[in-house]
Enzyme design. Structure first.
Site, PDB file in Angstrom:
ATOM      1  N   ALA A  68      -4.284   7.582  -4.235  1.00  0.00           N
ATOM      2  CA  ALA A  68      -2.897   7.151  -4.428  1.00  0.00           C
ATOM      3  C   ALA A  68      -2.912   5.631  -4.578  1.00  0.00           C
ATOM      4  CB  ALA A  68      -2.028   7.571  -3.239  1.00  0.00           C
ATOM      5  N   THR A 110       0.854  -1.194   0.000  1.00  0.00           N
ATOM      6  CA  THR A 110       0.000   0.000   0.000  1.00  0.00           C
ATOM      7  C   THR A 110       0.885   1.237   0.000  1.00  0.00           C
ATOM      8  OG1 THR A 110      -1.902   1.042   1.086  1.00  0.00           O
ATOM      9  CG2 THR A 110      -0.195   0.129   2.531  1.00  0.00           C
ATOM     10  N   ASN A 111       0.329   2.387   0.357  1.00  0.00           N
ATOM     11  CA  ASN A 111       1.095   3.615   0.503  1.00  0.00           C
ATOM     12  C   ASN A 111       0.547   4.398   1.692  1.00  0.00           C
ATOM     13  OD1 ASN A 111      -1.163   5.275  -0.524  1.00  0.00           O
ATOM     14  ND2 ASN A 111      -0.661   4.289  -2.476  1.00  0.00           N
ATOM     15  N   HIS A 112       1.081   5.607   1.927  1.00  0.00           N
ATOM     16  CA  HIS A 112       0.741   6.352   3.136  1.00  0.00           C
ATOM     17  C   HIS A 112      -0.442   7.299   2.968  1.00  0.00           C
ATOM     18  CE1 HIS A 112       4.247   4.915   5.289  1.00  0.00           C
ATOM     19  NE2 HIS A 112       5.020   5.238   4.268  1.00  0.00           N
ATOM     20  N   SER A 113      -1.182   7.205   1.890  1.00  0.00           N
ATOM     21  CA  SER A 113      -2.286   8.130   1.665  1.00  0.00           C
ATOM     22  C   SER A 113      -3.340   8.032   2.772  1.00  0.00           C
ATOM     23  CB  SER A 113      -2.952   7.852   0.315  1.00  0.00           C
ATOM     24  OG  SER A 113      -4.097   8.655   0.156  1.00  0.00           O
TER      25      SER A 113
END
Length: 396
Positions: free
Chosen positions: A275, A208-211
């Site tokens: 994101a 995943t990402n930090h969005s």
């Protein structure tokens, strides 16, 4: 914005009346002229001096009170009002509102108002669910009043159920939604994506990402407040659904791709603020764990490029906005993305600038179009959302 607007708060006899003090304070802080009208029963729960201190205005109770400048006060106030919120609204005052009864200062002013009217019920669950109350609420809706759904929880008498008046923050949002914005997007259908996507690596881990989704949710909130019909496609985030927004929850990039492409043709404006995780496991059956150093070595493949698909399938008159985050060559990379994805606007921000990017409540955005780029200052994400939507409205 609600600065300079006249907000009338009608307070009836419920223990929830204490919450309106916080609402009045918040409205005054934002520059609204707040006028409170109370029923005689309401003063048994909160002193009128509280509201007079917070608002700087006389709290009105008695229709025949002579202690103010001469005028037919309920009519004069009704003419000045930009919005009338009846909160807390008891079953008794709801019945009066539904049938046009006007036997005190509050109900006569309510009846004389032509402005939007918001009703926030607060009562015992049995009273709320009584067919007579439900019929009265339905009548209020038919007469053009907006009924704010009561919350569910522990009530004043110890019961648990529906009937709690929402908190002051929610009531403030309803007022801001109703009168705080020009309805320049009325009649437009807007799809906004927000948050991250997740791609499972195994039963425990995911890519995943930090969005946080805050930018996309701010855009959906402001677009709805400006009159648009908004659909929000969101990855996994811990954010409440904005008022007036239809929400579709997804987890993976494929799910987001399917949700967006299914609805894209019907939209006037599409804003890709999500994101999306760039990669996903190529084959779940071939995943291997390198046990010697406990590191995962998993074959990955690119996820579907949603913005590129939207650009390739954009119908005439449709406006497409994308986002990009860069660590260098911000304007150049954003311009290339604008052309490559066939977008009309790219909102670019740099991960190297303090106050911009993931997780924070502020953002620093550069608006990139075919006519050039325009940097925006550091500001809240809601203010940035206003600026982005202003840019879109100006291009339509």
């Amino acid at each position: 914005m609600i600065q300079g607007k006249t907000v009338v708060l009608g307070v009836s006899g419920s223990i929830a009346a204490y919450k309106i003090a916080g609402l009045a304070r918040a409205l005054v802080r934002e520059g609204a002229n707040v006028q409170v009208i109370m029923t005689k029963n309401a003063v048994q729960f909160i002193n009128p001096i509280t509201f007079e201190t917070l608002t700087g205005n006389k709290c009105l109770i008695d229709t025949f009170d002579r202690n103010f400048e001469y005028s037919v006060e309920h009519v004069a106030l009704a003419k000045r009002a930009d919005v009338f919120m009846l909160a807390p609204a008891t079953a008794n005052v709801i019945a009066k509102a539904a049938h046009g009864l006007a036997d005190d200062m509050l109900t006569t002013t309510l009846l004389a108002c032509r402005c939007p009217k918001l009703i926030a019920p607060a009562m015992n669950t049995a009273m709320l669910e009584n067919p007579a109350t439900q019929e009265n609420l339905a009548t209020c809706r038919r007469h053009g009043m907006t009924v704010i759904e009561p919350a569910t929880g522990r009530l004043a008498n110890g019961d648990t159920g529906a009937g709690k008046m929402p908190e002051a923050e929610t009531l403030f949002d309803w007022i801001d939604f109703t009168i705080g914005h020009e309805k320049d997007l009325a009649g437009k259908k807007i799809l906004v994506t927000a948050g991250p996507t997740r791609e499972s690596l195994d039963p425990v881990r995911y890519l995943t990402n930090h969005s946080s989704g805050k930018m996309g949710f701010a855009l959906a909130k402001i677009a709805a407040a400006r009159g648009a019909d908004v659909t929000l496609v969101s990855g996994p985030v811990a954010l409440p659904t904005p008022l007036g927004v239809r929400r579709v929850d997804v987890t993976t990039a494929r799910e987001m791709f399917a949700a967006v492409t299914e609805q894209s043709a019907a939209q006037d404006i599409i804003i890709m603020a999500a994101a999306v995780a760039d990669y996903r496991p190529a084959s779940y059956s071939t995943q291997k764990i390198k046990k010697s150093d406990d590191a995962a070595t998993i074959a990955l493949e690119r996820t579907d490029d949603i913005l590129a698909w939207l650009g390739a399938h954009k119908r005439p008159g449709q406006f497409l906005c994308g986002f990009c985050m860069e660590t260098q060559n911000l304007a150049q990379n954003a311009c290339e993305k604008l052309d490559r994805k066939h977008a009309d606007l790219i909102c670019a921000n740099s991960l190297t600038e303090a106050g911009a990017g993931f997780g924070c409540d502020t953002n620093i955005i550069t608006l990139v179009t075919k006519n050039g780029d325009r940097p925006l200052p550091l500001q809240s994400k809601e203010s940035a959302a206003q600026a982005i939507l202003d840019e879109i409205v100006g291009a339509l």
